[in-house]
Design a protein around this motif. Structure first.
Motif, short mmCIF file in Angstrom:
data_model
loop_
_atom_site.label_atom_id
_atom_site.label_comp_id
_atom_site.label_asym_id
_atom_site.label_seq_id
_atom_site.Cartn_x
_atom_site.Cartn_y
_atom_site.Cartn_z
N PHE A 131 0.83 -1.21 0.00
CA PHE A 131 0.00 0.00 0.00
C PHE A 131 0.87 1.26 0.00
O PHE A 131 0.53 2.25 -0.63
CB PHE A 131 -0.97 0.00 1.18
CG PHE A 131 -1.97 1.12 1.13
CD1 PHE A 131 -2.76 1.32 0.01
CD2 PHE A 131 -2.12 1.98 2.20
CE1 PHE A 131 -3.69 2.37 -0.04
CE2 PHE A 131 -3.05 3.02 2.16
CZ PHE A 131 -3.82 3.21 1.04
N GLY A 132 2.01 1.20 0.68
CA GLY A 132 2.94 2.32 0.62
C GLY A 132 3.40 2.57 -0.80
O GLY A 132 3.46 3.72 -1.27
N LEU A 133 3.70 1.50 -1.53
CA LEU A 133 4.09 1.64 -2.94
C LEU A 133 2.93 2.16 -3.79
O LEU A 133 3.14 2.99 -4.68
CB LEU A 133 4.57 0.29 -3.48
CG LEU A 133 5.91 -0.20 -2.96
CD1 LEU A 133 6.13 -1.66 -3.31
CD2 LEU A 133 7.04 0.66 -3.52
N THR A 134 1.74 1.69 -3.51
CA THR A 134 0.56 2.15 -4.25
C THR A 134 0.42 3.66 -4.16
O THR A 134 0.14 4.33 -5.16
CB THR A 134 -0.72 1.49 -3.69
OG1 THR A 134 -0.64 0.08 -3.89
CG2 THR A 134 -1.97 2.03 -4.35
N MET A 135 0.62 4.20 -2.98
CA MET A 135 0.36 5.62 -2.73
C MET A 135 1.58 6.51 -2.95
O MET A 135 1.50 7.72 -2.73
CB MET A 135 -0.18 5.80 -1.31
CG MET A 135 -1.50 5.10 -1.06
SD MET A 135 -2.80 5.53 -2.24
CE MET A 135 -2.94 7.27 -1.94
N TRP A 136 2.69 5.94 -3.43
CA TRP A 136 3.91 6.71 -3.61
C TRP A 136 3.67 7.86 -4.60
O TRP A 136 3.14 7.65 -5.69
CB TRP A 136 5.05 5.82 -4.11
CG TRP A 136 6.35 6.54 -4.19
CD1 TRP A 136 7.14 6.93 -3.16
CD2 TRP A 136 7.01 6.98 -5.38
NE1 TRP A 136 8.26 7.57 -3.63
CE2 TRP A 136 8.20 7.62 -4.99
CE3 TRP A 136 6.70 6.89 -6.74
CZ2 TRP A 136 9.09 8.17 -5.91
CZ3 TRP A 136 7.59 7.43 -7.65
CH2 TRP A 136 8.76 8.06 -7.22
N CYS B 195 1.10 2.74 -10.72
CA CYS B 195 1.15 3.14 -12.13
C CYS B 195 -0.24 3.47 -12.66
O CYS B 195 -0.42 4.47 -13.38
CB CYS B 195 1.80 2.05 -12.97
SG CYS B 195 3.56 1.83 -12.67
N LEU B 196 -1.22 2.65 -12.31
CA LEU B 196 -2.59 2.91 -12.76
C LEU B 196 -3.13 4.22 -12.20
O LEU B 196 -3.75 5.02 -12.92
CB LEU B 196 -3.50 1.75 -12.37
CG LEU B 196 -3.27 0.43 -13.13
CD1 LEU B 196 -4.04 -0.70 -12.49
CD2 LEU B 196 -3.61 0.58 -14.60
N LEU B 197 -2.88 4.47 -10.92
CA LEU B 197 -3.36 5.71 -10.30
C LEU B 197 -2.65 6.94 -10.88
O LEU B 197 -3.28 7.98 -11.08
CB LEU B 197 -3.19 5.65 -8.79
CG LEU B 197 -4.13 4.68 -8.07
CD1 LEU B 197 -3.75 4.55 -6.61
CD2 LEU B 197 -5.57 5.12 -8.22
N HIS B 198 -1.36 6.83 -11.15
CA HIS B 198 -0.66 7.94 -11.77
C HIS B 198 -1.15 8.17 -13.18
O HIS B 198 -1.22 9.32 -13.64
CB HIS B 198 0.86 7.73 -11.73
CG HIS B 198 1.45 8.07 -10.41
ND1 HIS B 198 1.73 9.36 -10.03
CD2 HIS B 198 1.79 7.28 -9.35
CE1 HIS B 198 2.24 9.37 -8.81
NE2 HIS B 198 2.27 8.10 -8.37
N GLY B 199 -1.52 7.10 -13.87
CA GLY B 199 -2.14 7.25 -15.20
C GLY B 199 -3.45 8.01 -15.11
O GLY B 199 -3.72 8.90 -15.92
N VAL B 200 -4.25 7.70 -14.12
CA VAL B 200 -5.51 8.43 -13.89
C VAL B 200 -5.23 9.89 -13.57
O VAL B 200 -5.89 10.79 -14.10
CB VAL B 200 -6.33 7.77 -12.76
CG1 VAL B 200 -7.49 8.66 -12.33
CG2 VAL B 200 -6.84 6.39 -13.20
N SER B 201 -4.22 10.12 -12.74
CA SER B 201 -3.92 11.52 -12.36
C SER B 201 -3.49 12.34 -13.57
O SER B 201 -3.77 13.53 -13.65
CB SER B 201 -2.86 11.57 -11.25
OG SER B 201 -1.58 11.30 -11.76
N LEU B 202 -2.79 11.72 -14.50
CA LEU B 202 -2.38 12.42 -15.73
C LEU B 202 -3.57 12.72 -16.62
O LEU B 202 -3.58 13.72 -17.34
CB LEU B 202 -1.33 11.62 -16.48
CG LEU B 202 0.03 11.49 -15.82
CD1 LEU B 202 0.92 10.53 -16.60
CD2 LEU B 202 0.68 12.85 -15.66
N ALA B 203 -4.58 11.85 -16.58
CA ALA B 203 -5.77 12.02 -17.42
C ALA B 203 -6.71 13.09 -16.86
O ALA B 203 -7.55 13.61 -17.58
CB ALA B 203 -6.50 10.70 -17.56
N LEU B 204 -6.55 13.42 -15.60
CA LEU B 204 -7.45 14.41 -14.98
C LEU B 204 -7.04 15.83 -15.28
O LEU B 204 -5.98 16.22 -15.46
CB LEU B 204 -7.51 14.20 -13.46
CG LEU B 204 -8.14 12.88 -13.02
CD1 LEU B 204 -8.09 12.75 -11.51
CD2 LEU B 204 -9.58 12.77 -13.48
#
Length: 156
Positions: free
Chosen positions: A89-94, A147-156
């Protein structure tokens, strides 16, 4: 190898259980992920390089304490060992913001990947053993979720 109970007088067992969160009678992995919230908050206070290095160090420590605790318990990957969820989870939220929508999305996505174990998570779960095996699938799930969450953040 004879099965033994957790020995919370051993620091390796304390860390392996996520300071006892893995001793929850149901869903210990979920409790271990919740126990990672203070770590995630602390990581948001550090520069990205330092938070990344800390996560790598925790992953290496996780391999060690998982190996020791698994050997002591006589079980390859005991459900109460949740340091892998803490690190995952730490890696997920990095490098993601400390805001509830991101925390909720990260929590749900990481738990989903950890439970469903899609490729490549499943590969590491099935082919890596020992302390590294305990940690590897959650590390991969955490990196994939990140990686998936950062991809979402770039799309926002």
């Amino acid at each position: 190898m004879k099965k033994q109970p957790f020995n919370l007088r051993r620091w390796q067992h304390i860390l392996a259980t996520g300071f006892g969160s893995g001793l929850a009678p149901v869903a210990p992995g979920t409790f271990g992920t919740v126990a990672a919230l203070p770590l995630v908050f602390a990581l948001t206070q550090l520069p990205l390089l330092w938070s990344g290095l800390l996560l790598v160090a925790l992953a290496v420590l996780g391999v060690y304490v998982s190996e020791i605790t698994s050997r002591d318990l006589g079980v390859e990957d005991h459900g109460g060992i949740v340091i892998d969820e803490v690190v995952g989870f730490g890696l997920t939220m990095w490098a993601l913001p400390w805001e509830w929508p991101w925390l909720l999305a990260g929590f749900c996505l990481f738990r989903l990947l950890d439970i469903v174990k899609p490729w490549p998570v499943r590969f590491f779960d099935q082919h890596v053993t020992g302390g590294l095996g305990v940690m590897a699938d959650d590390i991969v799930a955490g990196v994939l979720a990140c990686c998936l969450l950062h991809g979402v953040s770039l799309a926002l």
